[in-house]
Enzyme design. Structure first.
Site, PDB file in Angstrom:
ATOM      1  N   ASP A  36       0.812  -1.227   0.000  1.00  0.00           N
ATOM      2  CA  ASP A  36       0.000   0.000   0.000  1.00  0.00           C
ATOM      3  C   ASP A  36       0.844   1.275   0.000  1.00  0.00           C
ATOM      4  O   ASP A  36       0.424   2.293   0.539  1.00  0.00           O
ATOM      5  CB  ASP A  36      -0.971   0.039   1.198  1.00  0.00           C
ATOM      6  CG  ASP A  36      -1.776  -1.229   1.313  1.00  0.00           C
ATOM      7  OD1 ASP A  36      -2.261  -1.710   0.282  1.00  0.00           O
ATOM      8  OD2 ASP A  36      -1.913  -1.754   2.431  1.00  0.00           O
ATOM      9  N   LYS A  60       2.239   2.038  -5.074  1.00  0.00           N
ATOM     10  CA  LYS A  60       2.874   1.462  -6.281  1.00  0.00           C
ATOM     11  C   LYS A  60       2.012   1.672  -7.512  1.00  0.00           C
ATOM     12  O   LYS A  60       2.506   1.924  -8.595  1.00  0.00           O
ATOM     13  CB  LYS A  60       3.077  -0.058  -6.119  1.00  0.00           C
ATOM     14  CG  LYS A  60       4.129  -0.452  -5.135  1.00  0.00           C
ATOM     15  CD  LYS A  60       4.232  -1.952  -5.040  1.00  0.00           C
ATOM     16  CE  LYS A  60       2.989  -2.630  -4.520  1.00  0.00           C
ATOM     17  NZ  LYS A  60       2.599  -2.312  -3.159  1.00  0.00           N
ATOM     18  N   GLY A 101      -4.319  -4.592  -4.442  1.00  0.00           N
ATOM     19  CA  GLY A 101      -5.332  -3.705  -5.004  1.00  0.00           C
ATOM     20  C   GLY A 101      -4.787  -2.304  -5.006  1.00  0.00           C
ATOM     21  O   GLY A 101      -4.111  -1.899  -4.067  1.00  0.00           O
ATOM     22  N   HIS A 102      -4.993  -1.599  -6.093  1.00  0.00           N
ATOM     23  CA  HIS A 102      -4.637  -0.194  -6.066  1.00  0.00           C
ATOM     24  C   HIS A 102      -5.604   0.600  -6.921  1.00  0.00           C
ATOM     25  O   HIS A 102      -6.243   0.070  -7.822  1.00  0.00           O
ATOM     26  CB  HIS A 102      -3.181   0.031  -6.464  1.00  0.00           C
ATOM     27  CG  HIS A 102      -2.808  -0.553  -7.781  1.00  0.00           C
ATOM     28  ND1 HIS A 102      -1.845  -1.510  -7.914  1.00  0.00           N
ATOM     29  CD2 HIS A 102      -3.272  -0.312  -9.018  1.00  0.00           C
ATOM     30  CE1 HIS A 102      -1.741  -1.831  -9.182  1.00  0.00           C
ATOM     31  NE2 HIS A 102      -2.586  -1.128  -9.874  1.00  0.00           N
ATOM     32  N   GLN A 151       1.994  -6.030  -3.124  1.00  0.00           N
ATOM     33  CA  GLN A 151       2.401  -6.042  -1.712  1.00  0.00           C
ATOM     34  C   GLN A 151       3.721  -5.282  -1.515  1.00  0.00           C
ATOM     35  O   GLN A 151       4.061  -4.440  -2.322  1.00  0.00           O
ATOM     36  CB  GLN A 151       2.520  -7.477  -1.167  1.00  0.00           C
ATOM     37  CG  GLN A 151       1.192  -8.206  -1.023  1.00  0.00           C
ATOM     38  CD  GLN A 151       0.769  -8.936  -2.276  1.00  0.00           C
ATOM     39  OE1 GLN A 151       1.565  -9.540  -2.964  1.00  0.00           O
ATOM     40  NE2 GLN A 151      -0.508  -8.879  -2.584  1.00  0.00           N
ATOM     41  N   ASP A 180       2.482  14.872   0.902  1.00  0.00           N
ATOM     42  CA  ASP A 180       1.517  15.918   1.281  1.00  0.00           C
ATOM     43  C   ASP A 180       0.765  15.581   2.561  1.00  0.00           C
ATOM     44  O   ASP A 180       0.316  16.474   3.279  1.00  0.00           O
ATOM     45  CB  ASP A 180       0.511  16.136   0.139  1.00  0.00           C
ATOM     46  CG  ASP A 180      -0.185  14.842  -0.252  1.00  0.00           C
ATOM     47  OD1 ASP A 180       0.527  13.890  -0.637  1.00  0.00           O
ATOM     48  OD2 ASP A 180      -1.427  14.764  -0.137  1.00  0.00           O
TER      49      ASP A 180
HETATM   50  P1  IMP Z   1      -2.685 -12.849   2.077  1.00  0.00           P
HETATM   51  O1  IMP Z   1      -1.772 -12.299   1.052  1.00  0.00           O
HETATM   52  O2  IMP Z   1      -4.128 -12.629   1.771  1.00  0.00           O
HETATM   53  O3  IMP Z   1      -2.372 -14.281   2.407  1.00  0.00           O
HETATM   54  O4  IMP Z   1      -2.420 -12.042   3.448  1.00  0.00           O
HETATM   55  C1  IMP Z   1      -1.193 -12.147   4.155  1.00  0.00           C
HETATM   56  C2  IMP Z   1      -0.802 -10.796   4.750  1.00  0.00           C
HETATM   57  O5  IMP Z   1      -0.437  -9.917   3.691  1.00  0.00           O
HETATM   58  C3  IMP Z   1      -1.916 -10.101   5.532  1.00  0.00           C
HETATM   59  O6  IMP Z   1      -1.336  -9.368   6.593  1.00  0.00           O
HETATM   60  C4  IMP Z   1      -2.496  -9.137   4.509  1.00  0.00           C
HETATM   61  O7  IMP Z   1      -3.123  -8.028   5.111  1.00  0.00           O
HETATM   62  C5  IMP Z   1      -1.230  -8.726   3.772  1.00  0.00           C
HETATM   63  N1  IMP Z   1      -1.474  -8.282   2.409  1.00  0.00           N
HETATM   64  C6  IMP Z   1      -1.730  -9.048   1.327  1.00  0.00           C
HETATM   65  N2  IMP Z   1      -1.875  -8.289   0.230  1.00  0.00           N
HETATM   66  C7  IMP Z   1      -1.674  -7.020   0.611  1.00  0.00           C
HETATM   67  C8  IMP Z   1      -1.644  -5.774  -0.104  1.00  0.00           C
HETATM   68  O8  IMP Z   1      -1.803  -5.694  -1.325  1.00  0.00           O
HETATM   69  N3  IMP Z   1      -1.407  -4.663   0.663  1.00  0.00           N
HETATM   70  C9  IMP Z   1      -1.176  -4.738   2.005  1.00  0.00           C
HETATM   71  N4  IMP Z   1      -1.183  -5.870   2.694  1.00  0.00           N
HETATM   72  C10 IMP Z   1      -1.422  -7.007   2.004  1.00  0.00           C
END
Ligand code: IMP
Length: 424
Positions: free
Chosen positions: A13, A16, A40-41, A220, A329
Site C-alpha cells: 500500500d 505502487k 489492489g490499487h 504487496q 503531502d
Molecule cells: P494474504 O496475502 O491474503 O495471504 O495475506 C497475508 C498478509 O499480507 C496479511 O497481513 C495481509 O493483510 C497482507 N497483504 C496481502 N496483500 C496485501 C496488499 O496488497 N497490501 C497490504 N497488505 C497485504
C-alpha cells in the site's frame, strides 16, 4: 532496452499503483509478477477512479502489452469481473496475456484460507482471497495452472484429484464440501472467456525485452515477502526484485533498475510486528488525510512513522536503485516528524531486522526528530518548490539510505507525481 521493477519497500500500500500507472505511459509492456487479488490499487485515469486487483496497470492504455506472469495466482472469477468492470466503463481495447504457468485459485482455496484464519492462535490477518492455500498447492505440486485449462482431460483429472483431497480437509475443518461437477462446469465457463489470453509469457517476454521498454509491477511490499518479510505475518509470494526472473521466466541480467516505493510514513494492514506504529491524534489525521483504508478489504490501516531499518533491509534484499516517496503531502501540518533510524533490543542498539517476529515485537524504535512543514504542498511541481523542511525530510531519507529520491508524490492525480530524475 531499458526496463524497471517497481517494488513496495514496506508492508504494501505504498502507492505502487500510482507510480506504475505513471511509468506505464512510457513503457511498452507491463508485467505483474506475483500475488493475486489480495493486492489492489486505485488509479485515477482521465478523472475517473479505477480499482485494479489482478490486471496490470497498463490495461488502461490500449497500446500496452499486459502480462500476468507465472508467479501470479489468479482467481478467474475475480479476473473476469475486473475485465467486465473495465468494459462497462468503455475500456475494451487492451492487450492481455496470461501465463500458462500461473496458478489458479479455486473456491476451496478461499474456503480454506478463511478456515485456517479462524483456527489456532496465530491469525495472520489474510485477505481471505485464497492466496496462501493456492501457493501452498503450488509448492505441494497439487495446484492447477492456467495452461491446464487448454487441455480439458488433463484439467479434469487434476481437478478431480485435488478436490478429493480438499473435500476431506474441508470436512475435517467442519466446512461444506464442494461438488465436483458444479465446480468443473463453472471453470469451463471461465475457460471460454479467458482461454485466448493464455500463452507462454516467458517466451513472449524474452522476445519483447529485445527492443521494448518493460515495467515489472510488484504487488504487496518486501516486508510481506515470504522469505525476507516479517514471517509468518507475510503473504505467500516474494515481491522482491530478485524474484522477478523466476516469476516471469527471464534472465537475472535484465534486472538492474529497481524503483523502491516508499510512503513518507508507514502503514500496515493485518496482524504482525510493526515497531514504529503509534495511535493518537496525529495517526488519526494521517489515516484520514491519506485515506488509509485497504483497497481490497476496506480495513483501516495501522499507522507508523517512517522506519529506515525496514528501508535498509528492503534495499539490501531487493537491490533498490532509486526511491519514490509517496504521500508526502499527508505529512503537511504536523509539528514534529519522527524517523526511526535503529531499534533498541534488550538494551542494545541494532540496525538489522531480527528474523524472529517476537524479537521484532520487543524492539523499540530509536527516532530522530525533524521539524515538519505547515504549507500545503499539493500544488508543488518540482523539488525546488518544496518548503525547506520537506526538502530536509527527503534529503535525510537519501542520506540515511544512500539511495536517491528519484520521484515523489504530493496528491492522488497523475500530475501530482514529481520526477526528480528520469526513471524509465
Ligand atoms: P494474504 O496475502 O491474503 O495471504 O495475506 C497475508 C498478509 O499480507 C496479511 O497481513 C495481509 O493483510 C497482507 N497483504 C496481502 N496483500 C496485501 C496488499 O496488497 N497490501 C497490504 N497488505 C497485504
Amino acid at each position: 532496452m531499458s526496463n524497471v521493477v517497481v517494488v513496495g519497500t514496506q508492508w504494501g500500500d505504498e502507492g505502487k499503483g500510482k507510480i506504475t500507472d505513471f511509468l506505464a505511459q512510457r513503457a511498452d509492456v507491463v508485467v505483474r509478477y506475483q500475488g493475486g487479488n489480495n493486492a489492489g490499487h486505485t488509479i485515477v485515469f482521465n478523472g475517473e477512479k479505477f480499482a485494479l486487483h489482478l490486471l496490470p496497470s497498463g490495461v488502461l492504455s490500449p497500446d500496452k502489452i499486459n502480462i500476468m506472469a507465472n508467479g501470479m495466482v489468479i482467481n478467474p472469477e475475480a479476473l473476469i469481473s475486473e475485465i467486465d468492470g473495465l468494459k462497462e466503463r468503455g475500456i475494451t481495447d487492451f492487450d492481455l496475456r496470461i501465463s500458462n504457468r500461473a496458478h489458479i485459485v479455486f473456491p476451496y482455496h478461499i474456503e480454506l484460507d478463511s478456515a485456517f484464519e479462524n483456527t489456532g492462535s496465530d491469525k495472520i490477518g489474510t485477505t481471505k482471497r485464497g492466496i496462501g492455500p493456492t501457493y501452498t498447492d503450488k509448492a505441494f505440486r497439487s495446484g492447477l495452472r492456467m495452461g491446464d485449462l487448454l487441455d480439458l482431460d488433463y484439467f479434469k483429472n487434476r481437478l478431480k484429484a485435488a478436490l478429493d483431497i480438499k473435500n476431506n480437509v474441508l470436512k475435517m475443518m467442519n466446512r461444506e464440501t464442494i461438488n465436483f461437477d458444479d465446480l468443473y462446469q463453472k471453470y469451463l465457463g471461465y475457460r471460454e472467456i479467458i482461454k485466448n489470453y493464455i500463452c507462454d509469457t516467458s517466451v513472449l517476454l524474452n522476445e519483447l525485452l529485445e527492443d521494448k521498454k518493460v515495467l515489472f509491477e510488484g504487488a504487496q511490499g518486501v516486508m510481506l515477502c515470504i522469505d525476507h518479510g516479517t514471517y509468518p505475518f507475510v503473504t505467500s509470494s516474494s515481491p522482491t526484485a530478485a524474484s522477478v526472473p523466476l516469476y516471469t521466466g527471464i534472465a537475472p541480467r535484465h534486472i538492474n533498475n529497481v524503483l523502491g516505493i516508499i510512503k513518507a510514513y508507514t502503514t500496515r494492514v493485518g496482524e504482525g510486528a510493526f515497531p514504529t506504529e503509534f495511535s493518537n491524534d496525529v495517526a488519526d489525521k494521517i489515516r484520514k488525510t491519506g485515506n488509509e483504508y485497504g483497497t481490497s478489504t476496506g480495513r483501516p490501516r495501522r499507522i507508523g512513522w517512517l522506519d529506515l531499518v525496514v528501508l535498509n533491509h528492503t534495499k539490501r534484499v531487493s537491490g533498490i536503485t532509486g526511491l519514490s516517496v509517496m504521500l508526502l503531502d499527508v505529512l503537511s501540518g504536523i509539528q514534529t516528524l519522527k524517523i526511526c533510524v535503529a531499534y533498541k533490543y534488550k538494551g542494545e542498539i541494532i540496525n538489522v531486522m531480527p528474523s524472529i517476529v517476537d524479537h521484532l515485537n520487543e524492539c523499540e524504535p530509536v527516532y530522530i526528530e525533524m521539524p515538519g512543514w505547515q504549507e500545503d504542498i499539493t500544488e508543488v511541481t518540482s523539488f525546488d518548490e518544496l518548503p525547506m523542511n520537506a526538502k530536509n525530510y527527503l534529503n535525510k531519507i537519501q542520506e540515511l539510505t544512500g539511495i536517491n529520491v528519484k520521484m515523489f508524490s504530493v496528491g492522488p492525480d497523475r500530475k501530482q507525481t514529481i520526477e526528480v530524475e528520469k526513471v524509465l
